[in-house]
Design a protein around this motif. Structure first.
Motif, PDB file in Angstrom:
ATOM      1  N   GLU A  70      -7.747  -1.740  -1.840  1.00 58.61           N
ATOM      2  CA  GLU A  70      -8.970  -1.836  -2.647  1.00 58.61           C
ATOM      3  C   GLU A  70      -8.720  -1.703  -4.143  1.00 58.61           C
ATOM      4  N   ASP A  71      -7.494  -1.409  -4.536  1.00 56.91           N
ATOM      5  CA  ASP A  71      -7.138  -1.408  -5.955  1.00 56.91           C
ATOM      6  C   ASP A  71      -6.797  -2.808  -6.455  1.00 56.91           C
TER       7      ASP A  71
ATOM      8  N   ALA B  28       0.844  -1.199   0.000  1.00 58.49           N
ATOM      9  CA  ALA B  28       0.000   0.000   0.000  1.00 58.49           C
ATOM     10  C   ALA B  28       0.882   1.253   0.000  1.00 58.49           C
ATOM     11  N   GLY B  29       0.492   2.223  -0.824  1.00 58.10           N
ATOM     12  CA  GLY B  29       1.278   3.433  -0.973  1.00 58.10           C
ATOM     13  C   GLY B  29       2.292   3.373  -2.096  1.00 58.10           C
TER      14      GLY B  29
ATOM     15  N   SER C 253       0.179   5.741  -5.199  1.00 63.88           N
ATOM     16  CA  SER C 253      -0.579   5.726  -3.940  1.00 63.88           C
ATOM     17  C   SER C 253      -1.594   4.585  -3.912  1.00 63.88           C
TER      18      SER C 253
ATOM     19  N   LYS D 158      -3.832   1.407  -3.062  1.00 62.35           N
ATOM     20  CA  LYS D 158      -4.569   0.993  -1.870  1.00 62.35           C
ATOM     21  C   LYS D 158      -4.955  -0.484  -2.009  1.00 62.35           C
TER      22      LYS D 158
ATOM     23  N   ARG E  30      -4.666   9.749  -8.538  1.00 62.28           N
ATOM     24  CA  ARG E  30      -3.688   8.693  -8.214  1.00 62.28           C
ATOM     25  C   ARG E  30      -3.207   7.954  -9.469  1.00 62.28           C
TER      26      ARG E  30
ATOM     27  N   SER F  72      -1.667  -4.667   2.466  1.00 68.14           N
ATOM     28  CA  SER F  72      -1.788  -3.607   3.483  1.00 68.14           C
ATOM     29  C   SER F  72      -0.658  -3.673   4.489  1.00 68.14           C
TER      30      SER F  72
END
Length: 124
Positions: free
Chosen positions: A89-90, A14-15, A85, A87, A67, A124
C-alpha cells in the motif's frame, strides 16, 4: 525561488527499504520547509512527512509513523525519506515539495514548489 527534484525510487519487495532524495537548487534551500507527498493510482495525493527549515520539527502521516524517517542536510541542499518495512500500500508516485516559509505544513496547498515525482513500487 527553489527548484526541487526527486531521486531514489524503484521496485522493492514488501518488508524492504528504500531511501528517496530531494535535491534543491539555489542558495536559500535552508529557508524552506519541505515535505513528501504521494499519489497512488486512482487516489488523491496525500501527505507523507514534513520537516521545518532546520530539521528540528517533523511530522508524519499516521500510516507511515514508525516506518519512515524524514531528514535534511542543508549543506547539501538535500532532503531524504528513509522508508523501511515497506508495504504494497506504499506503492505510489512520491513527490518532494517546498514552501516559502521555514515552518512546516501538512497541507498540500501550502507548498508552491514541486518536483516531478519518483515511482515507488512495493511487491507482495
Amino acid at each position: 525561488q527553489v527548484q526541487v527534484a526527486e531521486s531514489g525510487g524503484g521496485l522493492v519487495q514488501a518488508g524492504g527499504s528504500l531511501r528517496l532524495s530531494c535535491t534543491g537548487s539555489g542558495r536559500t534551500f535552508s529557508r524552506y520547509a519541505m515535505a513528501w507527498f504521494r499519489q497512488a493510482p486512482g487516489k488523491e495525493r496525500e501527505f507523507v512527512a514534513t520537516i521545518n527549515w532546520s530539521g528540528g520539527s517533523i511530522d508524519y502521516a499516521d500510516s507511515v509513523k514508525g516506518r519512515f524517517t524524514i531528514s535534511r542536510n542543508n549543506n547539501k541542499n538535500t532532503m531524504y525519506l528513509q522508508m523501511n518495512s515497506l508495504k504494497p500500500e506504499d506503492t505510489a508516485v512520491y513527490y518532494c515539495a517546498a514552501r516559502g516559509f521555514g515552518y512546516y505544513s501538512t497541507r498540500e496547498d501550502e507548498y508552491g514548489y514541486w518536483g516531478q515525482g519518483t515511482q515507488v513500487t512495493v511487491s507482495s
